[in-house]
Design a protein around this motif. Structure first.
Motif, PDB file in Angstrom:
ATOM      1  N   SER A 183       5.955  10.296  10.737  1.00 50.60           N
ATOM      2  CA  SER A 183       5.603  11.034  11.961  1.00 50.60           C
ATOM      3  C   SER A 183       4.108  11.269  12.104  1.00 50.60           C
ATOM      4  O   SER A 183       3.638  11.656  13.179  1.00 50.60           O
ATOM      5  CB  SER A 183       6.349  12.371  12.002  1.00 50.60           C
ATOM      6  N   ARG A 184       3.341  11.019  11.044  1.00 57.62           N
ATOM      7  CA  ARG A 184       1.878  11.117  11.171  1.00 57.62           C
ATOM      8  C   ARG A 184       1.346  10.042  12.109  1.00 57.62           C
ATOM      9  O   ARG A 184       0.232  10.134  12.605  1.00 57.62           O
ATOM     10  CB  ARG A 184       1.238  10.987   9.788  1.00 57.62           C
ATOM     11  N   HIS A 185       2.131   9.010  12.322  1.00 56.20           N
ATOM     12  CA  HIS A 185       1.811   7.950  13.285  1.00 56.20           C
ATOM     13  C   HIS A 185       3.012   7.843  14.217  1.00 56.20           C
ATOM     14  O   HIS A 185       3.870   6.976  14.038  1.00 56.20           O
ATOM     15  CB  HIS A 185       1.553   6.627  12.576  1.00 56.20           C
ATOM     16  N   PRO A 186       3.132   8.737  15.194  1.00 56.68           N
ATOM     17  CA  PRO A 186       4.354   8.854  16.012  1.00 56.68           C
ATOM     18  C   PRO A 186       4.855   7.550  16.617  1.00 56.68           C
ATOM     19  O   PRO A 186       6.062   7.355  16.764  1.00 56.68           O
ATOM     20  CB  PRO A 186       3.932   9.848  17.109  1.00 56.68           C
ATOM     21  N   ARG A 187       3.963   6.611  16.935  1.00 57.06           N
ATOM     22  CA  ARG A 187       4.409   5.358  17.558  1.00 57.06           C
ATOM     23  C   ARG A 187       5.254   4.523  16.597  1.00 57.06           C
ATOM     24  O   ARG A 187       5.976   3.619  17.020  1.00 57.06           O
ATOM     25  CB  ARG A 187       3.212   4.549  18.040  1.00 57.06           C
ATOM     26  N   HIS A 188       5.156   4.828  15.294  1.00 54.92           N
ATOM     27  CA  HIS A 188       5.955   4.098  14.308  1.00 54.92           C
ATOM     28  C   HIS A 188       7.378   4.632  14.181  1.00 54.92           C
ATOM     29  O   HIS A 188       8.232   3.987  13.573  1.00 54.92           O
ATOM     30  CB  HIS A 188       5.286   4.156  12.928  1.00 54.92           C
ATOM     31  N   LEU A 189       7.631   5.820  14.719  1.00 56.51           N
ATOM     32  CA  LEU A 189       8.953   6.434  14.531  1.00 56.51           C
ATOM     33  C   LEU A 189      10.062   5.603  15.162  1.00 56.51           C
ATOM     34  O   LEU A 189      11.179   5.539  14.627  1.00 56.51           O
ATOM     35  CB  LEU A 189       8.963   7.849  15.114  1.00 56.51           C
ATOM     36  N   HIS A 190       9.793   4.964  16.308  1.00 56.15           N
ATOM     37  CA  HIS A 190      10.823   4.156  16.967  1.00 56.15           C
ATOM     38  C   HIS A 190      11.165   2.916  16.145  1.00 56.15           C
ATOM     39  O   HIS A 190      12.328   2.669  15.813  1.00 56.15           O
ATOM     40  CB  HIS A 190      10.356   3.740  18.369  1.00 56.15           C
ATOM     41  N   ASP A 248       0.804  -1.217   0.000  1.00 57.08           N
ATOM     42  CA  ASP A 248       0.000   0.000   0.000  1.00 57.08           C
ATOM     43  C   ASP A 248       0.840   1.272   0.000  1.00 57.08           C
ATOM     44  O   ASP A 248       0.293   2.382   0.084  1.00 57.08           O
ATOM     45  CB  ASP A 248      -0.926   0.010   1.218  1.00 57.08           C
ATOM     46  N   GLY A 249       2.164   1.117  -0.051  1.00 59.42           N
ATOM     47  CA  GLY A 249       3.047   2.275  -0.093  1.00 59.42           C
ATOM     48  C   GLY A 249       3.451   2.811   1.256  1.00 59.42           C
ATOM     49  O   GLY A 249       4.127   3.857   1.335  1.00 59.42           O
ATOM     50  N   ASN A 250       3.078   2.142   2.336  1.00 60.59           N
ATOM     51  CA  ASN A 250       3.447   2.601   3.675  1.00 60.59           C
ATOM     52  C   ASN A 250       4.870   2.182   4.024  1.00 60.59           C
ATOM     53  O   ASN A 250       5.292   1.071   3.670  1.00 60.59           O
ATOM     54  CB  ASN A 250       2.492   2.010   4.716  1.00 60.59           C
ATOM     55  N   VAL A 251       5.596   3.053   4.700  1.00 64.30           N
ATOM     56  CA  VAL A 251       6.962   2.736   5.110  1.00 64.30           C
ATOM     57  C   VAL A 251       6.937   1.607   6.136  1.00 64.30           C
ATOM     58  O   VAL A 251       6.243   1.697   7.152  1.00 64.30           O
ATOM     59  CB  VAL A 251       7.669   3.981   5.707  1.00 64.30           C
ATOM     60  N   VAL A 252       7.692   0.551   5.856  1.00 63.29           N
ATOM     61  CA  VAL A 252       7.797  -0.583   6.773  1.00 63.29           C
ATOM     62  C   VAL A 252       9.060  -0.473   7.602  1.00 63.29           C
ATOM     63  O   VAL A 252       9.050  -0.643   8.823  1.00 63.29           O
ATOM     64  CB  VAL A 252       7.790  -1.920   6.007  1.00 63.29           C
ATOM     65  N   THR A 253      10.182  -0.182   6.944  1.00 61.42           N
ATOM     66  CA  THR A 253      11.460  -0.063   7.647  1.00 61.42           C
ATOM     67  C   THR A 253      12.468   0.621   6.723  1.00 61.42           C
ATOM     68  O   THR A 253      12.200   0.857   5.539  1.00 61.42           O
ATOM     69  CB  THR A 253      11.977  -1.458   8.074  1.00 61.42           C
ATOM     70  N   LEU A 254      13.613   0.941   7.272  1.00 58.66           N
ATOM     71  CA  LEU A 254      14.761   1.440   6.514  1.00 58.66           C
ATOM     72  C   LEU A 254      15.884   0.443   6.698  1.00 58.66           C
ATOM     73  O   LEU A 254      16.001  -0.166   7.759  1.00 58.66           O
ATOM     74  CB  LEU A 254      15.205   2.812   7.034  1.00 58.66           C
ATOM     75  N   TYR A 255      16.691   0.254   5.682  1.00 60.25           N
ATOM     76  CA  TYR A 255      17.823  -0.656   5.868  1.00 60.25           C
ATOM     77  C   TYR A 255      19.006  -0.231   5.026  1.00 60.25           C
ATOM     78  O   TYR A 255      18.880   0.529   4.059  1.00 60.25           O
ATOM     79  CB  TYR A 255      17.432  -2.104   5.571  1.00 60.25           C
TER      80      TYR A 255
END
Length: 343
Positions: A236-243, A64-71
């Motif tokens: 950051s629109r979903h702050p709990r995902h930032l960690h 759906d284009g949502n960020v899952v992680t960075l690597y």
């Protein structure tokens, strides 16, 4: 001492190897950290050269284009890892039947190998991920012994209440058995290198230049780094995902490949092996250290501001991202020059 006793006494995931290798565990992905310590316990001590990965950066998104992680480079070939110095490793699925889930683990222990593995941690009470939804790459820990009722493990994400000492302790065998049903373990072997080190290093640097400078998709390489402020603002629109989706991955999945390659190039200069001027390899290593440190600073900025995100925090992230881009662009240019000089 028997091999079993030696494994129990080995300082898996402790500070000893961090001090020896000069690479903090906080710069290594958990699976590579576990593999490094298992290799040391089995007798392979040239782990920096063996484990180093091509530099990379990528933003991973779901369908759906949502960020899952960075690597970074430590995760690019996670599913089919490739190494140097005769090291090979592959992920193998344990039996889905709980009663047979530890059969392969036991077989590897009998070979003298402690085992990196990634169980389902949702019902393992020692873990910080106990009953916590988890996204991204599975967490990896080490099993170094199996007893009648308990397993000796090392896990850098154990809960304080688990009573572990320096990340090591025991867990109920039944919990491990249930967690490992159908889960992956990392099986490794070490043979004579198929190529000389100069050839392996050239391939490592060539792939680094290609992945950063000529990425094969959007959100990758230098272009991906340039997009980091927009990615962070999006998450950051979903702050709990930032960690879990930004700060943690930047620290352990991105900063580490720069630090590993810096250690490789420092050794090349110190040993007088470089076909390039040693001081230039040291300069490359310095830039890679700065890039790694800047990724860590960015991770800390996101982590500390996640609960009260602000425009000031985003501006700080923009500044750090710009610095990382400049450093990695310079590294890419210097690696290209080094490869040309060695041709």
């Amino acid at each position: 001492m028997t091999a079993l006793t030696e494994r129990r006494a080995f300082p898996f995931l402790g500070d000893t190897l961090d001090d020896l290798e000069g690479i903090s565990q906080h710069r290594l992905s958990c699976w590579l950290h576990c593999l490094r310590d298992c290799l040391y316990a089995s007798g392979l001590h040239d782990t920096v050269r063996a484990l180093a990965q091509p530099l990379d950066f990528a933003v991973e998104r779901d369908a759906d284009g949502n960020v899952v992680t960075l690597y970074g480079g430590l995760e690019t070939d996670y599913h089919n890892p490739s190494f140097q110095r005769g090291l090979s490793a592959s992920w193998v699925a344990a039996s889905p039947a709980p009663e047979a889930a530890l059969d392969r683990v036991r077989a590897e222990l009998e070979r003298g190998h402690a085992v990196p593995l990634s169980p389902n941690l949702s019902e393992m009470r020692h873990s910080e991920f106990y009953r916590v939804p988890f996204v991204g790459y599975p967490h990896t820990l080490i099993v170094h012994s199996l007893g009648r009722d308990t397993a000796g493990i090392a896990d850098r994400n154990s809960r304080k209440s688990a009573g572990f000492t320096e990340h090591r302790g025991t867990v109920p065998l039944d919990e491990l058995r249930q967690g490992m049903a159908g889960a992956p373990l990392l099986v490794f072997d070490v043979a004579s290198p198929a190529a000389d080190w100069d050839t392996e290093l050239r391939a490592l640097l060539t792939r680094s230049v290609r992945r950063l400078g000529e990425p094969d998709g959007a959100g990758r390489g230098l272009a991906g780094i340039k997009s980091l402020p927009e990615v962070i603002e999006e998450v950051s629109r979903h702050p709990r995902h930032l960690h879990m989706r930004v700060a943690g991955p930047l620290q352990r999945q991105v900063a580490g490949d720069r630090r590993l390659l810096a250690s490789v190039l420092t050794r090349e200069a110190d040993e007088g092996r470089s076909p390039y001027a040693p001081e230039r390899d040291l300069n490359l290593a310095r830039l890679l250290h700065e890039s790694s440190d800047s990724f860590m600073s960015l991770a800390r900025c996101v982590h500390l501001n996640a609960r009260s995100w602000s425009r000031a925090a985003l501006d700080r992230c923009r500044m750090l991202s710009s610095r990382i881009y400049d450093l990695d662009a310079r590294v890419t240019d210097l690696l290209t020059a080094r490869l040309t000089a060695a041709a």
